[in-house]
Write a protein that holds these residues in place. Sequence first.
Motif, PDB file in Angstrom:
ATOM      1  N   UNK A  53     119.887 123.219 -66.989  1.00 20.41           N
ATOM      2  CA  UNK A  53     119.848 121.818 -66.718  1.00 20.41           C
ATOM      3  C   UNK A  53     118.641 121.580 -66.098  1.00 20.41           C
ATOM      4  N   UNK A  54     117.589 120.675 -66.448  1.00 15.07           N
ATOM      5  CA  UNK A  54     116.480 120.477 -65.949  1.00 15.07           C
ATOM      6  C   UNK A  54     115.655 119.320 -66.797  1.00 15.07           C
ATOM      7  N   UNK A  55     114.350 119.055 -66.268  1.00 18.36           N
ATOM      8  CA  UNK A  55     113.584 118.047 -66.989  1.00 18.36           C
ATOM      9  C   UNK A  55     112.634 119.087 -67.636  1.00 18.36           C
ATOM     10  N   UNK A  56     111.473 119.357 -67.197  1.00 19.26           N
ATOM     11  CA  UNK A  56     110.395 120.048 -67.542  1.00 19.26           C
ATOM     12  C   UNK A  56     110.769 121.668 -67.605  1.00 19.26           C
ATOM     13  N   UNK A  57     110.067 122.394 -68.322  1.00 21.93           N
ATOM     14  CA  UNK A  57     110.151 123.825 -68.433  1.00 21.93           C
ATOM     15  C   UNK A  57     109.814 124.479 -67.237  1.00 21.93           C
ATOM     16  N   UNK A  58     110.268 125.796 -67.019  1.00 14.64           N
ATOM     17  CA  UNK A  58     110.352 126.525 -65.679  1.00 14.64           C
ATOM     18  C   UNK A  58     108.839 126.796 -65.674  1.00 14.64           C
ATOM     19  N   UNK A  59     107.894 127.212 -66.766  1.00 13.20           N
ATOM     20  CA  UNK A  59     106.690 127.816 -66.631  1.00 13.20           C
ATOM     21  C   UNK A  59     105.704 126.649 -66.447  1.00 13.20           C
ATOM     22  N   UNK A  60     105.944 125.472 -66.856  1.00  8.89           N
ATOM     23  CA  UNK A  60     105.276 124.164 -66.443  1.00  8.89           C
ATOM     24  C   UNK A  60     105.220 123.879 -65.073  1.00  8.89           C
ATOM     25  N   UNK A  61     106.555 123.951 -64.471  1.00 10.05           N
ATOM     26  CA  UNK A  61     106.782 123.646 -63.105  1.00 10.05           C
ATOM     27  C   UNK A  61     106.072 124.624 -62.179  1.00 10.05           C
ATOM     28  N   UNK A  62     106.118 126.085 -62.528  1.00  7.44           N
ATOM     29  CA  UNK A  62     105.488 126.908 -61.898  1.00  7.44           C
ATOM     30  C   UNK A  62     103.804 126.765 -61.698  1.00  7.44           C
ATOM     31  N   UNK A  63     103.204 126.358 -62.957  1.00  2.00           N
ATOM     32  CA  UNK A  63     102.156 126.314 -63.259  1.00  2.00           C
ATOM     33  C   UNK A  63     101.542 124.793 -62.220  1.00  2.00           C
ATOM     34  N   UNK A  64     102.363 123.772 -62.131  1.00  2.00           N
ATOM     35  CA  UNK A  64     102.004 122.868 -61.460  1.00  2.00           C
ATOM     36  C   UNK A  64     102.089 122.686 -59.870  1.00  2.00           C
ATOM     37  N   UNK A  65     103.211 123.458 -59.469  1.00  2.00           N
ATOM     38  CA  UNK A  65     103.120 123.781 -58.075  1.00  2.00           C
ATOM     39  C   UNK A  65     102.640 124.799 -57.385  1.00  2.00           C
ATOM     40  N   UNK A  66     101.986 125.781 -58.385  1.00  2.00           N
ATOM     41  CA  UNK A  66     101.644 126.988 -58.181  1.00  2.00           C
ATOM     42  C   UNK A  66     102.429 128.087 -57.146  1.00  2.00           C
ATOM     43  N   UNK A  67     103.530 128.052 -57.486  1.00  2.00           N
ATOM     44  CA  UNK A  67     104.526 128.876 -56.808  1.00  2.00           C
ATOM     45  C   UNK A  67     105.643 129.363 -57.798  1.00  2.00           C
ATOM     46  N   UNK A  89     109.379 130.237 -58.811  1.00  5.38           N
ATOM     47  CA  UNK A  89     110.764 129.587 -58.628  1.00  5.38           C
ATOM     48  C   UNK A  89     111.568 130.665 -58.614  1.00  5.38           C
ATOM     49  N   UNK A  90     113.030 130.318 -58.024  1.00  8.56           N
ATOM     50  CA  UNK A  90     113.746 131.321 -57.770  1.00  8.56           C
ATOM     51  C   UNK A  90     114.528 131.607 -59.260  1.00  8.56           C
ATOM     52  N   UNK A  91     115.046 132.945 -59.154  1.00  5.37           N
ATOM     53  CA  UNK A  91     115.688 133.477 -60.540  1.00  5.37           C
ATOM     54  C   UNK A  91     116.720 132.621 -61.262  1.00  5.37           C
ATOM     55  N   UNK A  92     117.455 132.012 -60.336  1.00  4.98           N
ATOM     56  CA  UNK A  92     118.496 131.090 -60.782  1.00  4.98           C
ATOM     57  C   UNK A  92     118.286 129.555 -61.028  1.00  4.98           C
ATOM     58  N   UNK A  93     116.628 129.468 -60.783  1.00  4.95           N
ATOM     59  CA  UNK A  93     116.557 128.057 -61.015  1.00  4.95           C
ATOM     60  C   UNK A  93     116.618 127.438 -62.285  1.00  4.95           C
ATOM     61  N   UNK A  94     117.179 125.931 -62.021  1.00  5.56           N
ATOM     62  CA  UNK A  94     117.670 125.081 -63.095  1.00  5.56           C
ATOM     63  C   UNK A  94     118.864 125.841 -64.084  1.00  5.56           C
TER      64      UNK A  94
END
Length: 290
Positions: A227-241, A243-248
């Motif tokens: 469940x989420x809005x943007x994809x995991x990779x895009x979020x990680x690239x945006x915030x430069x961190x 994310x937890x393994x169970x994110x979203x």
Amino acid sequence: MLNNIFNKKKKYATVPSQQVRPDVPEGLMKKCPSCKKIMYTKELQKHLYICQSCGYHFQMASDERIKSLMDEGTFVEFDADLLSENPLKFPGYEEKLEKDRQKTSLNEAIVTGKGKINGHGTVIAVMDARFRMGSMGSVVGEKITRALEKAMAENLPMIIFTASGGARMQEGVLSLMQMAKTSTVLKKYSDAGGLFITVMTHPTTGGVTASFASLGDYNFAEPGAMIGFAGRRIIEQTIREQLPEDFQTAEFLLKHGQLDRVIPRDELKDQLTTVLSLHDQGGDEAWLQN
């Protein structure tokens, strides 16, 4: 002499590969993506498409979900004849729609209607990820809007099962407008005292998550649903961190207060019945705390 013995080629009968193939009908077996167990499809269907080895929830077709929830003979479908068009003249869109209609026997990515859940009248909408990945186009938004208006007119609760890749790109801004459209009618429904329940299934993403899927009086989800809005990779690239393994996952959202409950599919009908009963009686606080 010795060379002739050792270099002599053995002769074996060759059998064409097509003849040695096991005669297994297509779709007879399914493999669990989580634990890799292979099981009979009929056995999986009997257990509501839940792997009995690890609890993984397979995606479920809209007709099977409705059958598992609604009392026999009570479901009446709304607006089954609504069809998407190609207002932006997107190349190949009509062909893709027709292909999905043939594949799924559905006219669109959502089925709406009304019926009873253990005797409780309700309006229900079930998204189907097999049709254009459950993407939200103009017809999906219109069918949700009409279903909510019907629930409001008949003073019935509304339950939506979400399964979507987000907005439908072939319809551009017309698809994005459905976010505002469905959210606006939901506000009217809420102001009129309607009970709105969302059940998020795998996957629920994009504009669907950002609109009606997150606006329930109760927001439930199936185990393991993404469940989420943007994809995991895009979020990680945006915030430069990282994310937890169970994110979203549904469990992550529950832990962070974005869901009320994660409910296994085989318990869902009873849990929904409890909620509907509580609102008939006018109280729900004790149930949520259990």
